[in-house]
Write a protein that holds these residues in place. Structure first.
Motif, short mmCIF file in Angstrom:
data_model
loop_
_atom_site.label_atom_id
_atom_site.label_comp_id
_atom_site.label_asym_id
_atom_site.label_seq_id
_atom_site.Cartn_x
_atom_site.Cartn_y
_atom_site.Cartn_z
N ASN A 1 0.81 -1.08 -0.17
CA ASN A 1 -0.08 0.11 -0.06
C ASN A 1 0.85 1.21 -0.06
OD1 ASN A 1 0.80 0.18 2.42
ND2 ASN A 1 -1.06 -0.47 3.65
N ASN A 2 0.33 2.45 0.00
CA ASN A 2 0.98 3.72 -0.28
C ASN A 2 2.22 3.70 1.16
OD1 ASN A 2 0.15 4.66 -2.46
ND2 ASN A 2 -1.52 5.93 -1.65
N TRP B 1 6.06 4.14 0.75
CA TRP B 1 6.60 5.51 1.32
C TRP B 1 7.81 4.80 2.28
CZ3 TRP B 1 6.44 6.26 7.09
CH2 TRP B 1 7.02 7.34 7.21
N VAL C 1 3.11 4.20 -8.98
CA VAL C 1 3.09 4.74 -7.81
C VAL C 1 3.27 6.50 -8.08
CG1 VAL C 1 3.60 5.23 -5.48
CG2 VAL C 1 3.63 2.99 -6.34
N GLU C 2 2.21 7.23 -7.43
CA GLU C 2 2.39 8.52 -7.64
C GLU C 2 3.01 9.21 -6.37
OE1 GLU C 2 1.88 11.13 -9.69
OE2 GLU C 2 1.28 9.67 -11.14
N SER D 1 3.28 12.00 -5.20
CA SER D 1 2.52 12.78 -4.32
C SER D 1 1.73 12.13 -3.27
CB SER D 1 1.69 13.74 -5.23
OG SER D 1 1.04 12.99 -5.91
N ASP D 2 1.26 11.02 -3.84
CA ASP D 2 0.63 10.26 -2.73
C ASP D 2 1.29 9.47 -1.62
OD1 ASP D 2 -1.70 10.50 -4.21
OD2 ASP D 2 -1.56 8.49 -5.31
N ILE D 3 2.46 9.13 -2.00
CA ILE D 3 3.42 8.71 -0.85
C ILE D 3 3.91 9.55 -0.12
CG2 ILE D 3 3.69 6.34 -2.36
CD1 ILE D 3 6.52 7.31 -1.98
N GLU E 1 2.32 12.11 1.09
CA GLU E 1 1.22 12.35 2.03
C GLU E 1 1.19 11.15 3.22
OE1 GLU E 1 -0.88 14.77 2.33
OE2 GLU E 1 0.27 15.80 0.80
N GLU E 2 1.98 10.20 3.31
CA GLU E 2 1.99 9.03 4.07
C GLU E 2 2.74 9.57 5.37
OE1 GLU E 2 0.37 5.95 4.50
OE2 GLU E 2 -0.87 6.98 2.49
N LYS F 1 -11.62 19.14 0.38
CA LYS F 1 -11.63 17.90 1.21
C LYS F 1 -11.85 18.03 2.36
CE LYS F 1 -8.00 16.32 -1.25
NZ LYS F 1 -6.74 15.78 -1.27
#
Ligand code: 8GP
Length: 825
Positions: A39-40, A44, A109-110, A112-114, A116-117, A541
Motif C-alpha cells: 500500500n502507499n 513510502w 505509484v504517484e 505525491s500520494d506517498i 502524504e503518508e 476535502k
C-alpha cells in the motif's frame, strides 16, 4: 534534475533504474512485502529506506571528516525542533526528487500520494521550533560542523480537530508506525541525576568540595536524525534524547529518609520525554518542564564532553575553542550551572577558570519580550530537583552582584533589578538574566526586536556589557519553503534566472527586472492560480467548502494568540459582511479568508477566537446574500505540511500583530517568498520586509511601537473607539447576540469583553480603522491584475535577505566564529 546536483551525486542510486531497484529491494527485504501487495504506506517506507542509504553514507563521511579535522562545532540546544516531513526535502537535497518520482511512476505509484503518508515530526510549537529546523538545514547546506540537541518527545504538538467550531486536542503519535529516518544509539546513552542532597566536604588545602547525592538517576538514550544539506554533501545530526528508567536506586537517600525521592525515578523516568508542552510563549510552570529542560541539557553537555575528551583528554584549555553552544531561548539556560557543576565539582577546576570557559561557550537567543513568556523558576523548585545547581546559581549571582556594585556602587535598586534572583513572596530564578550573564553573546531575532531587547528588556546589561547584545535577523530555508513546497514557481524561476538560487537567494533579485514584463507576469500568476487550485481542493476535502480560485486568497497562519490579533481579522470580516448586508452591491473583489492556528489548550480566549472564526464562517459561507464575496476557511490542524500547501497559494499575507509584540515572525518571510503581498504592522521582521520590497509593494498600517507606548502612557481607552466608530460598535455588539450561534446568545461575548472591559490589551480597536482602510487598498490593488502581479513578483525577488543561510552567516561572523569543513567524495 539539476545538472550540478547530478555531477556531485556520490551514490550508486543516481539513475531511475538504480533507484527503482533500491525501492523494490526495501519493499522485499526491509518490509517483507512486494509490488503487488504494497500500500502507499509501504511504498513510502521503502522509498525512505532507499534514500536513507545515501543519507547514512553521507552521515558516516561527515562524522569521520569532522573527527579527523577536529573541527570547532556549534551545538544548537533547543527544546523544540519542528521538522515537518523529511522525504521530499531529503530527495530534493540529494537532487533526486525527479529521479524518485520517475522511478515510482514506472512502478505505478504517484510520489505525491506517498509523500502524504509521512507524519509530520511536530516536535515544536511554532516559530522558535521551526526556526531551529531551518537553521540546521542551513548549517548542513553551508558545510558547517553542527549538532542539534533536543528532546525525543513521544508525543509532539497535539493534533487539532474542530468539533462544532471548537478546538479539540488529540494526541500526536508521530512514531506509531515507526520513523524511517531516526537511528537509536544506545551506545551513547547518558545518565542524568535528579533530586537528592549536597554534601560539603573539605579537600586538600581546605578546598571546599561539593558532592551531590542524587535521589534518582534517569537514562537518556539518543536518537539521531540525519540532517541533509543541499546537494547532499554534509549530513549533520539532530540528536534527540529519550528518557528511560536507569534501574538505579539510591540507598543513601532512602536511608536518610528520602523514601519518596528515592522511588520517584521509576515513575518519572519515562514521563520526562513523553510530551511536548503545548504552550507557545507561556511558561507551563510545571516541575516536569524544568526536568525536561535539565534532562536534555545534561545529556547533551555530557555528550559534547565525551566527544571533546576523545580528542583532548583532560586538557580543558581548548574546550571553548572547540565548542560553542547556542541556547535557543531560555529553555536550555540550566546548561550554564550544569557546565559549571561539571567543571568545578567533577573536573575540579577553580571557579574562575570554569567560569572563563563557560562564558566563552554559551550564546543566547531571545525570542520574545512578552513578560509572561520570560521564564522564571521558583528557587524552591530548583533546590528540590537540582540542589547543587541552585547553589551554583547563587554563587554566580553573588559574584555578579559584586560586578554590578563595581559599576554602580551602592545602587541597591540596580542590584535588585539585575539579580538572577527575584525577591518577593517566593524567590524566583530569572532564566533570562542567567542566560545573559552566562553567555558571551545575546541576540534578538529581528532589527526592531533586538533594539527593544537593548532598550527595554535588558538596558542595564547592555550598559554593563557593551557589545554583548546584538541582532541576527531570522531566516527561512528556501529549499523547503520554495523549492520543495512550490515546484511550479521553482521551475519557473530556474528557467528565468538559473537554478542556483536555493543556495544563494540573493539571486532572486534577477527576477525584479521581469516584474513588469507582461509575459512573465502571466506565467507567474498562472503558477499562483495552479497553487490556489490545489489549496481549493484541500479546502473542499477538509471542510466540504467550495471556494473560487479567482478570489483573493487572504492567509493568516500562525499560533493563535491575542497579540497576533486573529480577532482583528475576524472583526474586519464581520464588518465586510455587515457592509454587504446593508448594501448588496457593496463593491469588493471576492475574498477567501484562510486561517490555520492552534491555541494552547489552557488559553481560553484563544480557543474562543477559534470558535468565533468558525461560527462566523458557518454563517457567512452559507448566506446567499453574500453572493460568494466572502468565504472563510479555517483549516484544522495547522502544521508544517499544511503550511507547505497554504503558502504557495496565498495572495495576501496577514502579519497584523500589535507593534512591538512579534519578535520577528517567519511566516511573513515564507509567504512573501512565495509571492504573497503583506498587509501588516511595523512589527518584527515586517519592518525589514518593507525595507526590502519598498513601500509600494506592501500594505503597512496601524500604530507604531512609539505610538503604542504613547497611547498606553496617555491611558488607552477602547471605549473611545467603540463609541466613536459605529462599525466597531456594531460588530462588537453583534458578538453578544445569537446571530452566529443560534440559540446560544453570548457564546462569543468573551471577545467583546476582552476588547472593552478587559481594556483591549493588544489595541485591536485602536488599529481597526487603519486595518480596514489598508484592506480597501489591497482590494483596489488586486483588481489591477498587472499591478498586483508586479507586486507579487517583487516580493519574491526581494526576499534574498531572509534565507536562513544569511542568518547562519550572521551567527558565524558575529557569534560562533566557525569555519566550514568540506566533505569530499
Ligand atoms: C517566536 C516569536 O514569537 C516569533 O516572532 C519569532 O519569529 C520566532 O520565535 C523565531 O524567532 N517565539 C516562540 O515561538 C516562542 O517563544 N516559543 C516558546 C514558547 C515556546
Amino acid at each position: 534534475m539539476n545538472a550540478k546536483a547530478t555531477k556531485t551525486q556520490p551514490s550508486p542510486v543516481i539513475d531511475k533504474a538504480a533507484f527503482k531497484s533500491a525501492v523494490i529491494k526495501h519493499l522485499h527485504c526491509t518490509l517483507g512485502t512486494d509490488e503487488n501487495k504494497a500500500n502507499n504506506h509501504a511504498w513510502w517506507k521503502a522509498t525512505c529506506a532507499a534514500i536513507q542509504e545515501q543519507v547514512l553514507e553521507g552521515l558516516r563521511k561527515t562524522q569521520k571528516t569532522h573527527y579527523l579535522n577536529d573541527t570547532r562545532a556549534v551545538h544548537y540546544f533547543s527544546a523544540e525542533f519542528l521538522m515537518g516531513r523529511l522525504l521530499s526535502n531529503n530527495l530534493q537535497n540529494f537532487g533526486l526528487f525527479d529521479v524518485a518520482s520517475g522511478a515510482l511512476k514506472e512502478l505505478g505509484v504517484e510520489i505525491s500520494d506517498i509523500l502524504e503518508e509521512e507524519p509530520d515530526m511536530a516536535l515544536g510549537n511554532g516559530g522558535l521550533g521551526r526556526l531551529a529546523a531551518c537553521f540546521i538545514d542551513s548549517l548542513a547546506t553551508m558545510e558547517l560542523p553542527a549538532i542539534g540537541y533536543g528532546i525525543h518527545y513521544e508525543h509532539g504538538l497535539f493534533r487539532q480537530e474542530i468539533k462544532s467550531g471548537a478546538q479539540i486536542e488529540r494526541p500526536d503519535s508521530w512514531r506509531d508506525y515507526g520513523n524511517p529516518w531516526e537511528i537509536c544509539r544506545p551506545e551513547s546513552t547518558q545518565e542524568v541525576s535528579l533530586y537528592g542532597y549536597v554534601e560539603t566536604k573539605y579537600g586538600e588545602n581546605g578546598r571546599v568540595l561539593k558532592e551531590w547525592h542524587p535521589g534518582s538517576i534517569v537514562k537518556g538514550v539518543p536518537w539521531d536524525i540525519p540532517v541533509v544539506g543541499y546537494e547532499g554533501k554534509t549530513v549533520n545530526v539532530l540528536r534527540l534524547w529519550q528518557s528511560e528508567a536507569s534501574g538505579y536506586f539510591n540507598w543513601d537517600v532512602f536511608n536518610a529518609g528520602g523514601y519518596v525521592d528515592a522511588q520517584r525515578e521509576n515513575v518519572q523516568a519515562e514521563t520526562i520525554s513523553k510530551v511536548l508542552y503545548p504552550n507557545d510563549e507561556t511558561e507551563a510552570g510545571k516541575e516536569l518542564r524544568l526536568i525536561q529542560q535539565y534532562f536534555f541539557c545534561s545529556c547533551s553537555l555530557k555528550d559534547i564532553i565525551r566527544r571533546y575528551k576523545r580528542a583532548h583528554g583532560d586538557d580543558w584549555s581548548r574546550f571553548a575553542d572547540q565548542v560553542v553552544i547556542q541556547l535557543n531561548d531560555t529553555h536550555p539556560a540550566i546548561s550554564v550551572p550544569e557546565l559549571m557543576r561539571i567543571l568545578v565539582d567533577r573536573a575540579e577546576l577553580g571557579w574562575d577558570e570554569a567560569w572563563g570557559i563557560c562564558t566563552k561557550v554559551f550564546a543566547y537567543t531571545n525570542h520574545t519580550l512578552l513578560p509572561e513568556a520570560l521564564e522564571k523558576w521558583p528557587a524552591r523548585m530548583i533546590e528540590k530537583i537540582l540542589p547543587r545547581h541552585l547553589e551554583i546559581i547563587y554563587e554566580i549571582n553573588h559574584r555578579f552582584m559584586a560586578e554590578v556594585d563595581k559599576k554602580w556602587p551602592g545602587d541597591n535598586a540596580m542590584k535588585e533589578k539585575l539579580s538572577i534572583i527575584e525577591e518577593g513572596n517566593e524567590k524566583m530564578v530569572r532564566m533570562g538574566h542567567l542566560s545573559v550573564i552566562g553567555s558571551f553573546a545575546v541576540n534578538g531575532v529581528a532589527e526592531m526586536h533586538s533594539r527593544l531587547v537593548k532598550s527595554s528588556l535588558f538596558p542595564e546589561f547592555d550598559e554593563l556589557y557593551p557589545g554583548k547584545l546584538t541582532n541576527v535577523t531570522n531566516g527561512i530555508t528556501p529549499r523547503r519553503w520554495l523549492k520543495a513546497c512550490n515546484p511550479g514557481l521553482s521551475k519557473l524561476i530556474d528557467k528565468k534566472i538559473g537554478d542556483d538560487w536555493p543556495r544563494d537567494l540573493d539571486k532572486l533579485q534577477g527576477l525584479a527586472k521581469f516584474a513588469s514584463n507582461k509575459t512573465f507576469q502571466k506565467q507567474f500568476m498562472k503558477v499562483k492560480l495552479e497553487n490556489k487550485e490545489l489549496l481549493a481542493d484541500e479546502i473542499r476535502k477538509s471542510l466540504d467548502l467550495e471556494v473560487d480560485v479567482n478570489a483573493i486568497f487572504d492567509v493568516q497562519i500562525k499560533r493563535l494568540h491575542e497579540y497576533k490579533r486573529q480577532h482583528l481579522a475576524l472583526l474586519h470580516i464581520m464588518a465586510l459582511y455587515r457592509r454587504i448586508l446593508e448594501n448588496p452591491d457593496y463593491d469588493m473583489h471576492p475574498r477567501v479568508f484562510v486561517f490555520g492556528a492552534k491555541a494552547a489548550p489552557g488559553y481560553k480566549l484563544a480557543k474562543d477566537i477559534i470558535y468565533a472564526i468558525n461560527k462566523v464562517a458557518d454563517k457567512i459561507n452559507n448566506d446567499p446574500r453574500v453572493n460568494n464575496k466572502i468565504k472563510i476557511a479555517f483549516l484544522p490542524n495547522y502544521r508544517v505540511s499544511l503550511a507547505e500547501k497554504m503558502i504557495p497559494a496565498a495572495d495576501v499575507s496577514e502579519q497584523i500583530s500589535t507593534a512591538g509584540k512579534e519578535a520577528s515572525g517567519t511566516g511573513n518571510m515564507k509567504l512573501a517568498l512565495n509571492g504573497a503581498v503583506t498587509i501588516g504592522t511595523l512589527d518584527g521582521a515586517n519592518v525589514e520586509i518593507a525595507e526590502e520590497v519598498g513601500d509600494d509593494n506592501i500594505f503597512i498600517f496601524g500604530l507604531t511601537v512609539e505610538e503604542v507606548n504613547e497611547l498606553k502612557a496617555k491611558g488607552y481607552n477602547p471605549y473611545d473607539y467603540y463609541y466613536k466608530d459605529p462599525e466597531i460598535k456594531a460588530v462588537l455588539d453583534w458578538l453578544e447576540t445569537d446571530y452566529f450561534t443560534p440559540g446560544k446568545p453570548g457564546a462569543l461575548v468573551s471577545i467583546k469583553q476582552s476588547l472593552l472591559d478587559n481594556g483591549d490589551p493588544y489595541m485591536v480597536l485602536a488599529d481597526f480603522r487603519a486595518y480596514s482602510d489598508a484592506q480597501i487598498a489591497v482590494d483596489a490593488a488586486y483588481r489591477d491584475k498587472e499591478r498586483w502581479a508586479e507586486m507579487a513578483i517583487i516580493n519574491t525577488a526581494k526576499m534574498g535577505k531572509f534565507t536562513s543561510d544569511r542568518s547562519i552567516r550572521d551567527y558565524v561572523e558575529r557569534v560562533w566564529k566557525l569555519s566550514p569543513c568540506k566533505i569530499e567524495g
